[in-house]
Design a protein around this motif. Structure first.
Motif, PDB file in Angstrom:
ATOM      1  N   ASN A 146       0.816  -1.211   0.000  1.00  0.00           N
ATOM      2  CA  ASN A 146       0.000   0.000   0.000  1.00  0.00           C
ATOM      3  C   ASN A 146       0.851   1.263   0.000  1.00  0.00           C
ATOM      4  OD1 ASN A 146      -2.740   0.907  -0.067  1.00  0.00           O
ATOM      5  ND2 ASN A 146      -2.491   1.698   2.004  1.00  0.00           N
ATOM      6  N   GLU A 147       2.088   1.144  -0.464  1.00  0.00           N
ATOM      7  CA  GLU A 147       2.987   2.299  -0.516  1.00  0.00           C
ATOM      8  C   GLU A 147       3.383   2.586  -1.956  1.00  0.00           C
ATOM      9  OE1 GLU A 147       5.437   2.989   3.608  1.00  0.00           O
ATOM     10  OE2 GLU A 147       6.408   1.863   2.007  1.00  0.00           O
ATOM     11  N   ILE A 148       3.620   3.857  -2.214  1.00  0.00           N
ATOM     12  CA  ILE A 148       4.124   4.292  -3.510  1.00  0.00           C
ATOM     13  C   ILE A 148       5.411   5.063  -3.275  1.00  0.00           C
ATOM     14  CG2 ILE A 148       2.745   6.425  -3.462  1.00  0.00           C
ATOM     15  CD1 ILE A 148       2.479   6.177  -6.509  1.00  0.00           C
ATOM     16  N   GLU A 149       6.411   4.812  -4.116  1.00  0.00           N
ATOM     17  CA  GLU A 149       7.673   5.553  -4.036  1.00  0.00           C
ATOM     18  C   GLU A 149       7.861   6.300  -5.341  1.00  0.00           C
ATOM     19  OE1 GLU A 149      12.456   4.903  -3.203  1.00  0.00           O
ATOM     20  OE2 GLU A 149      11.023   3.316  -2.728  1.00  0.00           O
ATOM     21  N   ILE A 150       8.161   7.598  -5.241  1.00  0.00           N
ATOM     22  CA  ILE A 150       8.303   8.457  -6.417  1.00  0.00           C
ATOM     23  C   ILE A 150       9.668   9.124  -6.362  1.00  0.00           C
ATOM     24  CG2 ILE A 150       7.357  10.425  -7.669  1.00  0.00           C
ATOM     25  CD1 ILE A 150       4.678   9.861  -6.200  1.00  0.00           C
ATOM     26  N   ASN A 151      10.463   8.923  -7.412  1.00  0.00           N
ATOM     27  CA  ASN A 151      11.754   9.585  -7.539  1.00  0.00           C
ATOM     28  C   ASN A 151      11.755  10.369  -8.840  1.00  0.00           C
ATOM     29  OD1 ASN A 151      13.339   8.261  -5.243  1.00  0.00           O
ATOM     30  ND2 ASN A 151      12.568   6.497  -6.367  1.00  0.00           N
ATOM     31  N   ILE A 191      12.987  18.279 -12.002  1.00  0.00           N
ATOM     32  CA  ILE A 191      12.026  19.261 -11.486  1.00  0.00           C
ATOM     33  C   ILE A 191      12.579  19.843 -10.191  1.00  0.00           C
ATOM     34  CG2 ILE A 191       9.653  19.673 -10.760  1.00  0.00           C
ATOM     35  CD1 ILE A 191       9.852  18.820 -13.627  1.00  0.00           C
ATOM     36  N   ASP A 192      12.527  21.145 -10.054  1.00  0.00           N
ATOM     37  CA  ASP A 192      13.048  21.837  -8.876  1.00  0.00           C
ATOM     38  C   ASP A 192      12.443  21.245  -7.603  1.00  0.00           C
ATOM     39  OD1 ASP A 192      13.587  23.720  -6.811  1.00  0.00           O
ATOM     40  OD2 ASP A 192      13.821  25.302  -8.315  1.00  0.00           O
ATOM     41  N   ASN A 193      13.322  20.962  -6.623  1.00  0.00           N
ATOM     42  CA  ASN A 193      12.813  20.352  -5.384  1.00  0.00           C
ATOM     43  C   ASN A 193      12.020  21.317  -4.522  1.00  0.00           C
ATOM     44  OD1 ASN A 193      14.827  21.930  -4.299  1.00  0.00           O
ATOM     45  ND2 ASN A 193      16.130  20.227  -3.658  1.00  0.00           N
ATOM     46  N   GLN A 194      11.913  22.575  -4.951  1.00  0.00           N
ATOM     47  CA  GLN A 194      10.990  23.496  -4.297  1.00  0.00           C
ATOM     48  C   GLN A 194       9.571  23.350  -4.843  1.00  0.00           C
ATOM     49  OE1 GLN A 194      11.929  25.447  -1.646  1.00  0.00           O
ATOM     50  NE2 GLN A 194      13.788  24.228  -1.878  1.00  0.00           N
ATOM     51  N   ILE A 195       9.449  22.565  -5.910  1.00  0.00           N
ATOM     52  CA  ILE A 195       8.131  22.289  -6.496  1.00  0.00           C
ATOM     53  C   ILE A 195       7.638  20.928  -6.042  1.00  0.00           C
ATOM     54  CG2 ILE A 195       6.880  21.918  -8.661  1.00  0.00           C
ATOM     55  CD1 ILE A 195       8.858  23.871  -9.967  1.00  0.00           C
ATOM     56  N   ILE A 196       8.503  19.937  -6.099  1.00  0.00           N
ATOM     57  CA  ILE A 196       8.181  18.586  -5.622  1.00  0.00           C
ATOM     58  C   ILE A 196       9.480  17.939  -5.155  1.00  0.00           C
ATOM     59  CG2 ILE A 196       8.348  17.640  -7.975  1.00  0.00           C
ATOM     60  CD1 ILE A 196       6.295  15.520  -7.144  1.00  0.00           C
ATOM     61  N   ARG A 197       9.423  17.258  -4.041  1.00  0.00           N
ATOM     62  CA  ARG A 197      10.630  16.638  -3.496  1.00  0.00           C
ATOM     63  C   ARG A 197      11.179  15.580  -4.442  1.00  0.00           C
ATOM     64  NH1 ARG A 197       9.116  15.883   2.932  1.00  0.00           N
ATOM     65  NH2 ARG A 197       8.591  18.078   3.303  1.00  0.00           N
ATOM     66  N   ARG A 198      12.510  15.419  -4.405  1.00  0.00           N
ATOM     67  CA  ARG A 198      13.168  14.467  -5.298  1.00  0.00           C
ATOM     68  C   ARG A 198      12.747  13.037  -5.009  1.00  0.00           C
ATOM     69  NH1 ARG A 198      13.916  17.931  -8.881  1.00  0.00           N
ATOM     70  NH2 ARG A 198      15.372  19.592  -8.401  1.00  0.00           N
ATOM     71  N   THR A 199      12.617  12.717  -3.733  1.00  0.00           N
ATOM     72  CA  THR A 199      12.279  11.352  -3.346  1.00  0.00           C
ATOM     73  C   THR A 199      11.101  11.384  -2.391  1.00  0.00           C
ATOM     74  OG1 THR A 199      14.590  10.665  -3.555  1.00  0.00           O
ATOM     75  CG2 THR A 199      13.138   9.219  -2.320  1.00  0.00           C
ATOM     76  N   LEU A 200      10.091  10.611  -2.702  1.00  0.00           N
ATOM     77  CA  LEU A 200       8.887  10.538  -1.876  1.00  0.00           C
ATOM     78  C   LEU A 200       8.503   9.088  -1.661  1.00  0.00           C
ATOM     79  CD1 LEU A 200       6.757  13.224  -3.736  1.00  0.00           C
ATOM     80  CD2 LEU A 200       7.521  13.447  -1.378  1.00  0.00           C
ATOM     81  N   LYS A 201       8.114   8.776  -0.467  1.00  0.00           N
ATOM     82  CA  LYS A 201       7.531   7.467  -0.177  1.00  0.00           C
ATOM     83  C   LYS A 201       6.266   7.733   0.627  1.00  0.00           C
ATOM     84  CE  LYS A 201      10.056   3.872   0.593  1.00  0.00           C
ATOM     85  NZ  LYS A 201      10.945   2.842   1.213  1.00  0.00           N
ATOM     86  N   LYS A 202       5.106   7.381   0.051  1.00  0.00           N
ATOM     87  CA  LYS A 202       3.835   7.748   0.661  1.00  0.00           C
ATOM     88  C   LYS A 202       2.925   6.528   0.785  1.00  0.00           C
ATOM     89  CE  LYS A 202       2.704  11.411   1.316  1.00  0.00           C
ATOM     90  NZ  LYS A 202       2.820  12.158   2.589  1.00  0.00           N
ATOM     91  N   SER A 203       2.112   6.547   1.834  1.00  0.00           N
ATOM     92  CA  SER A 203       1.058   5.544   1.967  1.00  0.00           C
ATOM     93  C   SER A 203      -0.108   5.951   1.073  1.00  0.00           C
ATOM     94  CB  SER A 203       0.583   5.445   3.421  1.00  0.00           C
ATOM     95  OG  SER A 203       1.617   4.978   4.254  1.00  0.00           O
TER      96      SER A 203
END
Length: 481
Positions: free
Chosen positions: A269-274, A278-290
């Protein structure tokens, strides 16, 4: 894979012989997988067998998910209509019977078919249930249904099939026709212009064909978890290559044409986004979310992932709450990230490009083709800082043994600040070191997070070498020689 004709015949035999649900489901999965491999309904060969097989299946089973049921019935309608057009005489009557029995049994799932029989200027260009149908349109759709039923009734009676295998169909058709005629009343039959039936069927069929073919969901233990949750739209992990992106925020919009990459992977039930680019002030470079919820709309080929988002744990302006994935057939064409920013206004990050399915664990990885001479040393000073942009592994490369290779772009000073290229280009330099080195994992993380790196200037010998056929600066870790 067996031919689609053989797969269709297998399913027909299983249903007619009253095989177990397990066997029928296996035969259905095999046929559905094959149907999914074709881009258009018109491309499917041996449509006579395929249309009969899918007709028998949808008449026997109804999917609990209404959208899936509508897709199955819609495909059955299209293939039966095509078969009717391509056959004559008794065979045509058999498939016309199947078509009218399908329309009667699955009428509530095929409302769009009758919706698309309305004049072009009055129809909605989607396969969703029409949101607002006035009394005038509702009455016209009912009239068109009656025209179609009577048209098929008249055509079938011109050539009633007499062979034994068709008798069950004929009985069903006669019962259905009697019920239909009693409902509308014999006195009203002469008022119905059934000659327009062919035109109405053609109008609906052509509109549905223009909108494109939809994928059948295949229930199988072998399918990935995300395939099941997205009902067949998301096949697996994927890498998305974007050539442009748009930011819509606070009443303004900014467009950028820039190469960027996003890797999306799923684990329960997790998604990881790398992402890179894209500027990390717009979206973080690495995300792991439920993942809190997944919404699937197969008629517009979109999957929406809603994330568990909490400001108290550090989720802020640059952490999205929603990711929407759009597809065209089997290709991802757009990613849209939705954020709540600052005082509560929205930010939309729209990325356009192309995504491909991948079960690989590495992001932006590939085998590198290179050759060089260790004796070809050149005088060269390393830059103080680099941006790693490409992570590659190469095994058993002759004298070098097992090595790791990272492509890096030197950071350039611009006035009081600095800049760097974010993708591999003519200025990229390559660092080569033992694959087992901790440095590989460190630099691979830099690739994913767009973090700069400062090399040890005394740790490398710099040479010229050919990388993918181009002469490049290559820095060899001294541990390798």
């Amino acid at each position: 894979m067996e031919s689609i004709k053989r797969l269709a015949i297998n399913l027909i035999i299983s249903i007619n012989n009253l095989e177990s649900d397990t066997q029928i489901q296996e035969d259905w999965n095999n046929l559905a997988e094959c149907i999914n491999s074709y881009d258009n309904y018109d491309d499917i060969p041996d449509v006579k067998y395929v249309s009969e097989a899918i007709y028998l299946y949808v008449r026997r089973y109804t999917n609990n998910n209404e959208e899936e049921e509508r897709i199955r019935d819609l495909i059955a309608f299209c293939l039966l209509k095509r078969t009717c057009d391509e056959t004559e005489g008794t065979n045509k009557s058999i498939f016309l019977i199947m078509l009218t029995l399908l329309l009667s049994a699955k009428k509530k799932y095929l409302l769009n078919v009758f919706h698309y029989m309305l004049p072009q200027e009055e129809i909605d260009c989607s396969l969703r249930e029409p949101s607002t149908i006035g009394d005038k349109h509702t009455e016209r759709m009912k009239q068109n249904y009656n025209v179609i039923k009577l048209y098929i009734y008249k055509r079938v009676n011109e050539a009633i099939p007499l062979n034994d295998s068709a008798q069950k169909l004929v009985r069903g058709f006669n019962d259905n026709s009697t019920s239909f005629i009693n409902r509308i009343g014999l006195e009203n039959i002469d008022d119905i212009d059934f000659t327009k039936g062919a035109e109405l069927l053609n109008r609906a069929y052509e509109k549905i064909i223009d909108l494109g073919k939809y994928q059948l969901y295949i229930s199988s233990k072998e399918k990935s978890e995300i395939y099941k949750k997205s009902r067949g739209l998301i096949k697996d992990n994927f890498v998305f290559h974007s050539h442009s992106y748009t930011i819509v925020e606070g009443g303004w919009q900014r467009n950028n044409h820039i190469e960027s990459y996003v890797r999306v992977s799923f684990n329960h039930n997790e998604i990881e986004i790398n992402n890179i680019g894209i500027d990390n002030q717009i979206i973080r470079r690495t995300l792991k979310k439920s993942i809190r919820n997944i919404t699937v709309d197969k008629f517009i080929s979109k999957v929406e992932f809603q994330f568990d988002h909490k400001v108290s744990r550090g989720d802020g302006d640059d952490v999205p709450m929603v990711l929407t994935v759009s597809l065209n057939k089997d290709t991802i064409t757009e990613l849209v990230f939705d954020f709540i920013v600052g005082d509560g206004h929205f930010r939309h990050l729209i990325m356009n490009g192309m995504g491909k399915w991948s079960s690989e664990e590495e992001f932006n990885t590939a085998n590198i083709d290179f050759n060089f001479n260790l004796g070809n040393t050149i005088p060269f000073d390393l830059a103080a800082s680099y941006l790693p942009v490409r992570a590659m592994t190469a095994n058993n490369m002759g004298k070098l043994g097992n090595v790791a290779i990272i492509g890096c772009n030197p950071v350039k000073k611009v006035g009081l600040g600095q800049s760097y290229d974010i993708i591999e280009n003519e200025n990229t330099e390559y660092f080569v070191f033992p694959l087992q080195s901790n440095l590989y994992e460190e630099l691979k993380l830099c690739v994913l997070s767009m973090e700069s790196w400062q090399p040890d200037c005394n740790a490398y010998k710099t040479i010229e070498g050919y990388i993918h056929g181009e002469l490049k600066k290559v820095h060899i870790d001294k541990l390798l020689y």
